[in-house]
Each structure stands twice: as C-alpha cells, then as structure tokens.
Motif scaffolding. Structure first.
Motif, mmCIF file in Angstrom:
data_model
loop_
_atom_site.group_PDB
_atom_site.id
_atom_site.type_symbol
_atom_site.label_atom_id
_atom_site.label_comp_id
_atom_site.label_asym_id
_atom_site.label_seq_id
_atom_site.Cartn_x
_atom_site.Cartn_y
_atom_site.Cartn_z
ATOM 1 N N ASP A 4 0.843 -1.199 0.000
ATOM 2 C CA ASP A 4 0.000 0.000 0.000
ATOM 3 C C ASP A 4 0.878 1.247 0.000
ATOM 4 O O ASP A 4 1.738 1.414 0.869
ATOM 5 N N ASN A 7 0.132 3.394 3.151
ATOM 6 C CA ASN A 7 0.385 2.731 4.437
ATOM 7 C C ASN A 7 1.311 1.532 4.199
ATOM 8 O O ASN A 7 0.912 0.382 4.382
ATOM 9 N N PRO A 9 4.307 -1.286 4.613
ATOM 10 C CA PRO A 9 4.903 -1.992 5.739
ATOM 11 C C PRO A 9 6.357 -1.555 5.923
ATOM 12 O O PRO A 9 6.945 -0.936 5.036
ATOM 13 N N THR A 52 6.018 0.666 -3.904
ATOM 14 C CA THR A 52 4.639 0.616 -3.411
ATOM 15 C C THR A 52 3.661 0.939 -4.535
ATOM 16 O O THR A 52 4.024 1.496 -5.562
ATOM 17 N N HIS A 79 4.465 -9.558 7.513
ATOM 18 C CA HIS A 79 4.862 -8.167 7.329
ATOM 19 C C HIS A 79 4.749 -7.442 8.659
ATOM 20 O O HIS A 79 4.061 -7.896 9.571
ATOM 21 N N ASP A 81 3.690 -3.819 10.270
ATOM 22 C CA ASP A 81 2.961 -2.571 10.039
ATOM 23 C C ASP A 81 2.426 -2.492 8.606
ATOM 24 O O ASP A 81 2.657 -3.367 7.787
ATOM 25 N N GLY A 82 1.714 -1.436 8.308
ATOM 26 C CA GLY A 82 1.229 -1.174 6.968
ATOM 27 C C GLY A 82 0.265 -2.219 6.431
ATOM 28 O O GLY A 82 -0.272 -3.042 7.166
ATOM 29 N N ARG A 83 0.054 -2.138 5.112
ATOM 30 C CA ARG A 83 -0.841 -3.077 4.415
ATOM 31 C C ARG A 83 -0.099 -3.738 3.270
ATOM 32 O O ARG A 83 0.529 -3.063 2.454
ATOM 33 N N THR A 84 -0.202 -5.051 3.228
ATOM 34 C CA THR A 84 0.449 -5.856 2.198
ATOM 35 C C THR A 84 -0.575 -6.824 1.635
ATOM 36 O O THR A 84 -1.339 -7.419 2.380
ATOM 37 N N THR A 85 -0.577 -7.004 0.322
ATOM 38 C CA THR A 85 -1.439 -7.990 -0.320
ATOM 39 C C THR A 85 -0.539 -8.986 -1.034
ATOM 40 O O THR A 85 0.344 -8.609 -1.803
#
Length: 96
Positions: A4, A7, A9, A52, A79, A81-85
């Motif tokens: 993301d 946001n 990671p 990102t 991961h 923190d943050g958002r990971t897909t």
C-alpha cells in the motif's frame, strides 16, 4: 506482492518449510521480524522494500535460503505494520 502506497509496511518476509523445518526465510526492508539468525538461510536479507502501489514479483534463489534440492511443503508470509497484499506463489525454473 502489492504494498500500500499510503500505508506501506516496514518489512515483508517469506518463509518456507523444507527439509524438516522452517529455517528458510527471506526479507525485504527493516530487519524487525526476529525469526532465524541474521545473515543465514534462516534470515536472508534480499534488499529494500519493493516499490509501493503496484504488483511486484518477488524472486528468491533457492540456494540463498537453503532450499536447493529440498522439497518444500509449506510457505508463510509476514509483514510489519502497513498493508500488504500477497498473490500467487510458486516455483520457476532456474536459469542455466
């Protein structure tokens, strides 16, 4: 992987179960996940986080994480923190 842009990671990690254990890991970004020993096949630093806001293919040579000629029967994704897909995972043929 897709990180993301608003946001991200601090670290991402791939983990493999092969040869009877989970001591096969690769990470990008900060060194915050404490699994394995630094500078070993149990915690191999690939480099900085990927860009990102777009899909990026992560490639880890099997030998770098101690998996060359081993059967892999599990995989994990982590991961901080943050958002990971995460998307499709698999094996590609080695270049000769």
């Amino acid at each position: 992987v897709w990180l993301d842009a608003t946001n991200p990671p601090k670290e991402i990690m791939l983990m493999w179960h092969g040869g009877g254990g989970w001591e096969h890991r690769a990470f990008w970004g900060a060194n915050m996940i404490t699994y394995g020993e630094n500078n070993s096949v149990g915690r191999f630093r690939v480099g900085a986080l990927p860009p990102t806001g777009k899909w990026v293919k992560l490639i880890v040579p099997a030998g770098a994480v101690g998996l060359k000629n081993l059967n892999v029967d599990g995989m994990g994704f982590a991961h901080v923190d943050g958002r990971t897909t995460w998307d499709t995972a698999g094996r590609t043929a080695e270049k000769k």
